[in-house]
Scaffold this motif. Sequence first.
Motif, PDB file in Angstrom:
ATOM      1  N   LEU A 353       0.786  -1.180   0.065  1.00 53.84           N
ATOM      2  CA  LEU A 353      -0.018   0.080   0.102  1.00 53.84           C
ATOM      3  C   LEU A 353       0.775   1.357   0.116  1.00 53.84           C
ATOM      4  O   LEU A 353       0.509   2.195  -0.743  1.00 53.84           O
ATOM      5  CB  LEU A 353      -0.839  -0.129   1.078  1.00 53.84           C
ATOM      6  CG  LEU A 353      -2.097  -0.920   1.139  1.00 53.84           C
ATOM      7  CD1 LEU A 353      -2.726  -0.936   2.569  1.00 53.84           C
ATOM      8  CD2 LEU A 353      -2.899  -0.823   0.080  1.00 53.84           C
ATOM      9  N   ASP A 354       2.113   1.329   0.890  1.00 54.87           N
ATOM     10  CA  ASP A 354       2.720   2.447   0.769  1.00 54.87           C
ATOM     11  C   ASP A 354       3.653   2.599  -0.616  1.00 54.87           C
ATOM     12  O   ASP A 354       3.635   3.685  -1.097  1.00 54.87           O
ATOM     13  CB  ASP A 354       3.994   2.520   1.788  1.00 54.87           C
ATOM     14  CG  ASP A 354       3.368   2.653   3.196  1.00 54.87           C
ATOM     15  OD1 ASP A 354       2.494   3.232   3.343  1.00 54.87           O
ATOM     16  OD2 ASP A 354       3.844   2.201   4.194  1.00 54.87           O
ATOM     17  N   TYR A 355       4.017   1.324  -1.318  1.00 50.36           N
ATOM     18  CA  TYR A 355       4.447   1.377  -2.517  1.00 50.36           C
ATOM     19  C   TYR A 355       3.387   1.938  -3.641  1.00 50.36           C
ATOM     20  O   TYR A 355       3.876   2.682  -4.456  1.00 50.36           O
ATOM     21  CB  TYR A 355       4.828  -0.077  -2.994  1.00 50.36           C
ATOM     22  CG  TYR A 355       5.262  -0.315  -4.459  1.00 50.36           C
ATOM     23  CD1 TYR A 355       6.856  -0.159  -4.640  1.00 50.36           C
ATOM     24  CD2 TYR A 355       4.676  -0.587  -5.586  1.00 50.36           C
ATOM     25  CE1 TYR A 355       7.107  -0.300  -5.665  1.00 50.36           C
ATOM     26  CE2 TYR A 355       4.932  -0.757  -6.819  1.00 50.36           C
ATOM     27  CZ  TYR A 355       6.252  -0.315  -6.767  1.00 50.36           C
ATOM     28  OH  TYR A 355       6.826  -0.733  -8.365  1.00 50.36           O
ATOM     29  N   ALA A 356       2.250   1.751  -3.521  1.00 49.56           N
ATOM     30  CA  ALA A 356       1.173   2.158  -4.250  1.00 49.56           C
ATOM     31  C   ALA A 356       1.118   3.712  -4.271  1.00 49.56           C
ATOM     32  O   ALA A 356       0.618   4.467  -5.234  1.00 49.56           O
ATOM     33  CB  ALA A 356      -0.180   1.170  -4.303  1.00 49.56           C
ATOM     34  N   ARG A 357       1.011   4.004  -3.041  1.00 49.21           N
ATOM     35  CA  ARG A 357       0.601   5.445  -2.598  1.00 49.21           C
ATOM     36  C   ARG A 357       1.902   6.308  -3.282  1.00 49.21           C
ATOM     37  O   ARG A 357       1.830   7.401  -3.737  1.00 49.21           O
ATOM     38  CB  ARG A 357       0.665   5.669  -1.128  1.00 49.21           C
ATOM     39  CG  ARG A 357       0.235   7.126  -0.783  1.00 49.21           C
ATOM     40  CD  ARG A 357       0.479   7.130   0.889  1.00 49.21           C
ATOM     41  NE  ARG A 357      -0.639   6.241   1.292  1.00 49.21           N
ATOM     42  CZ  ARG A 357      -0.395   5.276   1.993  1.00 49.21           C
ATOM     43  NH1 ARG A 357       0.591   5.029   2.366  1.00 49.21           N
ATOM     44  NH2 ARG A 357      -1.859   4.526   2.699  1.00 49.21           N
ATOM     45  N   GLU A 358       3.106   5.720  -3.456  1.00 51.91           N
ATOM     46  CA  GLU A 358       4.184   6.314  -4.057  1.00 51.91           C
ATOM     47  C   GLU A 358       4.215   6.324  -5.600  1.00 51.91           C
ATOM     48  O   GLU A 358       4.483   7.207  -6.449  1.00 51.91           O
ATOM     49  CB  GLU A 358       5.652   6.191  -3.537  1.00 51.91           C
ATOM     50  CG  GLU A 358       5.789   6.575  -2.126  1.00 51.91           C
ATOM     51  CD  GLU A 358       7.124   6.363  -1.469  1.00 51.91           C
ATOM     52  OE1 GLU A 358       7.922   6.069  -2.462  1.00 51.91           O
ATOM     53  OE2 GLU A 358       7.258   6.287  -0.290  1.00 51.91           O
ATOM     54  N   ASN A 359       4.018   5.165  -6.130  1.00 52.52           N
ATOM     55  CA  ASN A 359       4.240   4.877  -7.547  1.00 52.52           C
ATOM     56  C   ASN A 359       2.920   4.570  -8.107  1.00 52.52           C
ATOM     57  O   ASN A 359       2.808   4.428  -9.676  1.00 52.52           O
ATOM     58  CB  ASN A 359       5.197   3.494  -7.663  1.00 52.52           C
ATOM     59  CG  ASN A 359       6.225   3.642  -7.193  1.00 52.52           C
ATOM     60  OD1 ASN A 359       7.356   4.287  -7.419  1.00 52.52           O
ATOM     61  ND2 ASN A 359       6.541   3.288  -5.804  1.00 52.52           N
ATOM     62  N   GLU A 408      -1.409  -8.316  -4.697  1.00 54.87           N
ATOM     63  CA  GLU A 408      -1.066  -8.554  -6.199  1.00 54.87           C
ATOM     64  C   GLU A 408      -2.276  -7.680  -6.977  1.00 54.87           C
ATOM     65  O   GLU A 408      -1.840  -6.679  -7.773  1.00 54.87           O
ATOM     66  CB  GLU A 408      -0.869  -9.852  -6.608  1.00 54.87           C
ATOM     67  CG  GLU A 408       0.280 -10.502  -6.109  1.00 54.87           C
ATOM     68  CD  GLU A 408       1.378 -10.698  -7.318  1.00 54.87           C
ATOM     69  OE1 GLU A 408       1.139  -9.895  -8.123  1.00 54.87           O
ATOM     70  OE2 GLU A 408       2.402 -11.433  -7.250  1.00 54.87           O
ATOM     71  N   SER A 409      -3.596  -8.035  -6.726  1.00 54.70           N
ATOM     72  CA  SER A 409      -4.558  -7.427  -7.368  1.00 54.70           C
ATOM     73  C   SER A 409      -4.650  -5.906  -7.115  1.00 54.70           C
ATOM     74  O   SER A 409      -5.218  -5.443  -7.888  1.00 54.70           O
ATOM     75  CB  SER A 409      -5.828  -8.046  -7.000  1.00 54.70           C
ATOM     76  OG  SER A 409      -6.183  -8.159  -5.405  1.00 54.70           O
ATOM     77  N   TYR A 410      -4.470  -5.509  -5.858  1.00 61.34           N
ATOM     78  CA  TYR A 410      -4.471  -4.059  -5.525  1.00 61.34           C
ATOM     79  C   TYR A 410      -3.798  -3.101  -6.324  1.00 61.34           C
ATOM     80  O   TYR A 410      -3.802  -1.978  -6.975  1.00 61.34           O
ATOM     81  CB  TYR A 410      -4.261  -3.804  -4.096  1.00 61.34           C
ATOM     82  CG  TYR A 410      -4.499  -2.464  -3.529  1.00 61.34           C
ATOM     83  CD1 TYR A 410      -5.850  -2.135  -3.208  1.00 61.34           C
ATOM     84  CD2 TYR A 410      -3.438  -1.600  -3.936  1.00 61.34           C
ATOM     85  CE1 TYR A 410      -5.868  -0.714  -2.724  1.00 61.34           C
ATOM     86  CE2 TYR A 410      -3.743  -0.022  -3.345  1.00 61.34           C
ATOM     87  CZ  TYR A 410      -4.861   0.148  -2.774  1.00 61.34           C
ATOM     88  OH  TYR A 410      -5.111   1.779  -2.610  1.00 61.34           O
ATOM     89  N   LEU A 411      -2.458  -3.718  -6.668  1.00 58.81           N
ATOM     90  CA  LEU A 411      -1.403  -3.012  -7.425  1.00 58.81           C
ATOM     91  C   LEU A 411      -1.817  -3.084  -8.932  1.00 58.81           C
ATOM     92  O   LEU A 411      -1.245  -2.187  -9.695  1.00 58.81           O
ATOM     93  CB  LEU A 411      -0.129  -3.372  -7.375  1.00 58.81           C
ATOM     94  CG  LEU A 411       0.646  -3.631  -6.213  1.00 58.81           C
ATOM     95  CD1 LEU A 411       1.728  -4.134  -5.883  1.00 58.81           C
ATOM     96  CD2 LEU A 411       0.842  -1.885  -5.632  1.00 58.81           C
TER      97      LEU A 411
END
Length: 515
Positions: A353-359, A408-411
């Motif tokens: 989730l932190d990764y998705a928030r940045e990228n 996986e699916s969230y990203l």
Amino acid sequence: MRFPPKHSPYSPHPSTAEIPDAPVRDACARSVPGVCVWAVVLIVVLPVLVLRPHHGPVPAALLLQGVVVAHTGGALTRVLTAPTVRLVAFGFWMFSYIWFGLAPLAQLTSDTYPWPYRAGAETSFAAVAVVELGLLAHSAGTALAVRRAATRATRPGALERLLARRLAPWRVLVLSGLALVLAVLLIPGQPGGVVAYFTSRQAVHETGALNNASDSFLQPLRSWSLSVPAFWGLLGLLRLPRLPGGDRLLRGLRWLLLPLLVALNIVVNNPISKPRFWAGTVLLTLLFTVDRWCRPRASRAIAGAVLATVLVVFPYSDYFRYDDRQTVAVVSMAEQFTAKGDYDAFQQVQTGLDYARENGVSPRSALGPLLFVVPRSVWRDKPDDTGIALARYAGYDFLNLSAPLWIESYLWAGPVAVALVFCLLGAAGRRMDEARERLRDRRGTLAALLVPAFAFYQLMFLRGSLLGITGPMLLMMTVPLLISTSRRQVSELAAPAARSAPVPHASLPHPGGHL
């Protein structure tokens, strides 16, 4: 003049459909004491055992985690006390209860995680919400499949027709011979030979010095090309349909190959040299295809034993993973959940989730698992393995981490993708369980073999990452199709309201010979 009613190929068998007092297979109800005992154990006793001391105000994430524990524990209770055997549902809810119910409960109360990365309170709450969203979507998909069960009983879909395929004896024998030939060609040619398979997974990975070579992709290919055919060859030989007269030649070849396939599976599918999830899949699939243990009461007892084994024994089953073995120290479940990397699933969701928030999210990353066979030399910007990407984002040197299907699916597309993926997974799992139950009396159908295999392999599928397990999973699902043939009639897919006795084998058309 009155004519007898016509029966469609999907209607109940005429000899039993007109018998009003015939026993109904699913007529028995859940045992109230059994439901109460399992509910207390799963929703109260085990959560209390894994709770760690917590000081200060209770965070919102921990409160929501209590909902997840109740949801997964309640669903697992329903599966363990159901009047029918639902192996796919059991596999899903067992994984969800342990890896996303109990483990995060211990981690959130103590703020202790297997890996150094730490997420904020907002991310922790969002991670629990994403997990619960996937669980709700799975439950919704299951409910939708149940509503359409009556329609599928008269008009089976593609999945039901696929599971109605039956093993073709000569194809099974060819696969068994091919597995033995591959073993003769590949095992002696590697350093260490057969002995390497009883040393450690590290020793097997290092044989041939492929890790740093340009053709390192051949290592997993060689490993799974031995394991999967050997597994399906043995399972096919054990479950071949037979006619009273039989075929003496086929029967003789079967008994000749059986001990060889048993020995081969001991070598290539043992828990010393193969991942624990795969070794468990092989063992449990063989266990749940035994006729005596496929009955509801026996299956429930075995499922309870499997749950206890996964809770107690699984954390220590990596003893043979490395050559440098340490002394086994028995610790509490709470300490296992907070210290061992086996239970990093929730922490990986936080990291994702932190990764998705940045990228941001990328639907294109879903193409990686789908097109896993395309080499990077051809597809230069092929998406990275999600577990490796998250490990690099968190700054770890150790890259072999999980990436649960939730993240996986969230990203791919955020919460919408999570809801869609788990809704489809819940519907498909329910349909597989229903097809296996309807075809329970039909020896040699894929429903009796493929459903248990998927039920337990899905633990690897759920834990991820997808790019690393898609190849073995595709091989595991494809081989059974190659050794089976479709039936010209699928009347046995109908769910009769009453059945006094199984339809005699000889009255059903079938391709090929039988043992």
